[in-house]
Structure formats: C-alpha cells, structure tokens
Design an enzyme around this catalytic site. Structure first.
Site, mmCIF file in Angstrom:
data_model
loop_
_atom_site.group_PDB
_atom_site.id
_atom_site.type_symbol
_atom_site.label_atom_id
_atom_site.label_comp_id
_atom_site.label_asym_id
_atom_site.label_seq_id
_atom_site.Cartn_x
_atom_site.Cartn_y
_atom_site.Cartn_z
ATOM 1 N N GLU A 129 0.843 -1.205 0.000
ATOM 2 C CA GLU A 129 0.000 0.000 0.000
ATOM 3 C C GLU A 129 0.874 1.251 0.000
ATOM 4 O OE1 GLU A 129 -2.694 1.422 -0.336
ATOM 5 O OE2 GLU A 129 -4.384 0.097 0.036
ATOM 6 N N ASN A 163 -9.851 5.630 2.066
ATOM 7 C CA ASN A 163 -8.868 5.129 1.122
ATOM 8 C C ASN A 163 -8.296 6.229 0.236
ATOM 9 O OD1 ASN A 163 -7.388 2.788 0.360
ATOM 10 N ND2 ASN A 163 -9.259 1.585 0.525
ATOM 11 N N ASP A 178 -9.897 1.374 -4.423
ATOM 12 C CA ASP A 178 -8.913 1.386 -3.348
ATOM 13 C C ASP A 178 -8.079 2.666 -3.442
ATOM 14 O OD1 ASP A 178 -6.867 0.722 -1.466
ATOM 15 O OD2 ASP A 178 -7.225 -1.393 -1.794
#
Length: 325
Positions: free
Chosen positions: A39, A182, A236
């Site tokens: 991430e 997100n 996302d």
C-alpha cells in the site's frame, strides 16, 4: 517463495477508436518487491525512490530506481504501517500510520530495522477495532488520512473518519461515517480534491481551497457499483496525472481504471496478473512510470503481493508531496 519465481512482462496493446491508433503499455514486476498487503506508494524525487508499505507486517519498503533494488525494514515494536510520508527537510524521517497513531519513524532507507522517534498525533484512541488506512500530504504539505474498522465487518460498521492535520495545529475531522478511508488525490489546476471510501464503491470530488485546506461540495464522479452487490468493484488507492485524469485501483478487479473526472468515462483499463490492486503512484526520472502495489490477502496465489511498474502509458504524474511536520 515469491522471490524465486520469475514473472514475464505483460504487454497489452490497445486499439484506439480514432485513426486506428494503437498504443501499448507494459506491466512488469519489480524485483523482490513482495508485500502481503502492499500500500501507499510514494515517489520521492530527492532519492529517486518509491516508498511503500507492507501494511499488516509493520514494514516499510524502498525501491531504488538506479539500483533496481528493493530495501525493506521492520518498524521496531509495530505491527501496522498503513502509509509512509517523507518529512520535508528531514531525509531520514517519515510519517507512518501505526494502528491509530501517526508516528515519526527514522530510517536510512537501507537498514533492516527502523525506530519510532515520536508520535505526531493519535485518533480514535478508544476505538481499538479501528486502524489508520491510506493517507497523503496535500500539495501544501498538510496531512490527510483516515481510519477503518479492521476487526469485524467494515461494510457494516462505518466507524471510520477522515482527518486533516497541519504542523503546529490540532487534528480535525473532515468527514465522518466512513467505512474504509482510502484513495486521495488533488488537482491544483481544477481546484479539486478526490477521495475514496471503499464501502461507497465510488470516487467523490470536492471543491478544494488550497490556501485553507477546506473541501466542499462533494460529488460522485465515478461509480463502481454493479447489478449485484457481490459483483461490486472495490475502489482502493488513487492517483492523478498532469492532464487531470484519475487512476483508480480496484481491490478485487485486477484493474486500474484511467478515468476522466469531468465525464466519468473510463479512458483505459490497465490489467494485471493478480486481482487485489491496492494503489498507484507516478514516478521515475520523468514521472512517466506508474508504480502499482498489490495484495495477497485471503490466500491469493502468486504473483499476488508483487509491486509492478507500468510503462508506455503516454502520461506523466506528480511526485509525492512532502509532509510538513
């Protein structure tokens, strides 16, 4: 181990509607780039490096462009690393999301262990089933990031919030009633802020005052709902190019959508050999390489968790903004 498997580059040719134009892009894995939940990719111009995290392992990673090598470090005493934001003027200091704290971590970019040196602030201290998720600095160096529930059903328990913080100030709530806070991106030309709550299945735009950091007038500009809830694509992470187009990662869709935020139309679908696409950031010496993180959650097979570079997109982006702390 994933590091022992050789992945072949994935090249995709796309035929345009105008003039029979053919464009192609290439998807290639970075070497030894695995993260179980990759991430927060952030391109740092000063070091010509891509920083990102292995979120549920409490690890930071740095891909050195010149060396074509990934360095990894474990944050001592921490089990989460939700994001990594270099601090302006302090090349070995990074803001990292550890559980519900935003901490400063000292790392030289090479050593296998890094240490927390202080805490900037904490949010939702009583919400022990929540943790921080995605975060970025806006173009003025302000912190924006939010929380999500990680124990239980985050689609049912919308206990997350989106926050803003500036050096010398207090953390403030930008938005409540968030499921999974997100993707974030800003467009100074259009004076817009873009934000994703994954549990809403959509991307929202806000009018954004870059002098005050205040956002207003939310509007849905891209919707990933399908006819059946089980078919909904999960938006996302998010990034933006210099033309104002958005790149929306889909956690269960093996795809990044290039979207025109003014029309909501998909301009390009960038396909990957694994499903859980988590985020993206432009980088490289010319800021024309799209770096993409993925995850290997829920027993996804290899090459899940690999970090990729996408070339040949004929687009450029912005470097990651430093956090002013």
């Amino acid at each position: 181990m994933l590091t022992s498997i050789r992945f072949l580059p994935l090249t995709i040719a796309l035929t345009g509607a105008l003039f029979g134009l053919t464009m192609s892009y290439k998807v290639e894995p970075l070497p030894d780039s695995y993260a179980g939940l990759g991430e927060g990719p952030h391109w740092d111009v000063a070091t010509q490096s891509l920083y990102y995290v292995d979120l549920e392992a409490g690890k930071l990673l740095r891909y050195d462009f010149k060396q074509n090598k990934v360095y990894k470090t474990q944050i001592e005493g921490e089990s989460f690393a939700a994001f990594v934001l270099p601090i302006e003027g302090k090349p070995q200091e990074f803001a990292v999301g550890c559980a519900r704290r935003v901490v400063i971590v000292n790392w030289d970019g090479v050593s296998p262990v890094a240490k927390v040196v202080r805490t900037l602030f904490e949010v939702q201290p009583e919400m022990d089933k929540n943790r921080l998720n995605d975060a970025k600095a806006d173009p003025r160096g302000r912190f924006f990031g939010g929380t999500m529930r990680y124990i239980g059903d985050e689609f049912e328990f919308r206990h997350g919030e989106l926050y803003k913080w500036e050096a010398g100030g207090q953390v403030s709530i930008v938005k409540g009633d968030v499921g999974i806070s997100n993707g974030l991106a800003w467009d100074e030309k259009a004076k817009k802020f873009y934000y994703i709550d994954t549990t809403d299945y959509e991307v929202k735009s806000y009018d954004y005052d870059f002098e005050t950091g205040v956002s207003s007038n939310p509007k849905v500009i891209f919707n990933l709902r399908k006819t059946s809830p089980k078919d909904h694509l999960l938006p996302d992470g998010l990034t933006i190019d210099t033309e104002g187009n958005l790149y929306v990662a889909t956690f269960n869709g093996a795809t990044i959508f290039k979207v025109n935020p003014n029309t909501g139309k998909v301009l390009l679908e960038i396909k990957f050999p694994t499903k859980q696409i988590t985020s993206a950031a432009f980088g490289g010496p010319n800021l024309d390489i799209l770096y993409v993180t993925t995850a290997a959650k829920f027993d996804q097979p290899a090459p899940a968790g690999t970090t990729y570079k996408v070339t040949g997109l004929n687009a450029t982006g912005y470097p990651g903004a430093y956090l002013k702390a």
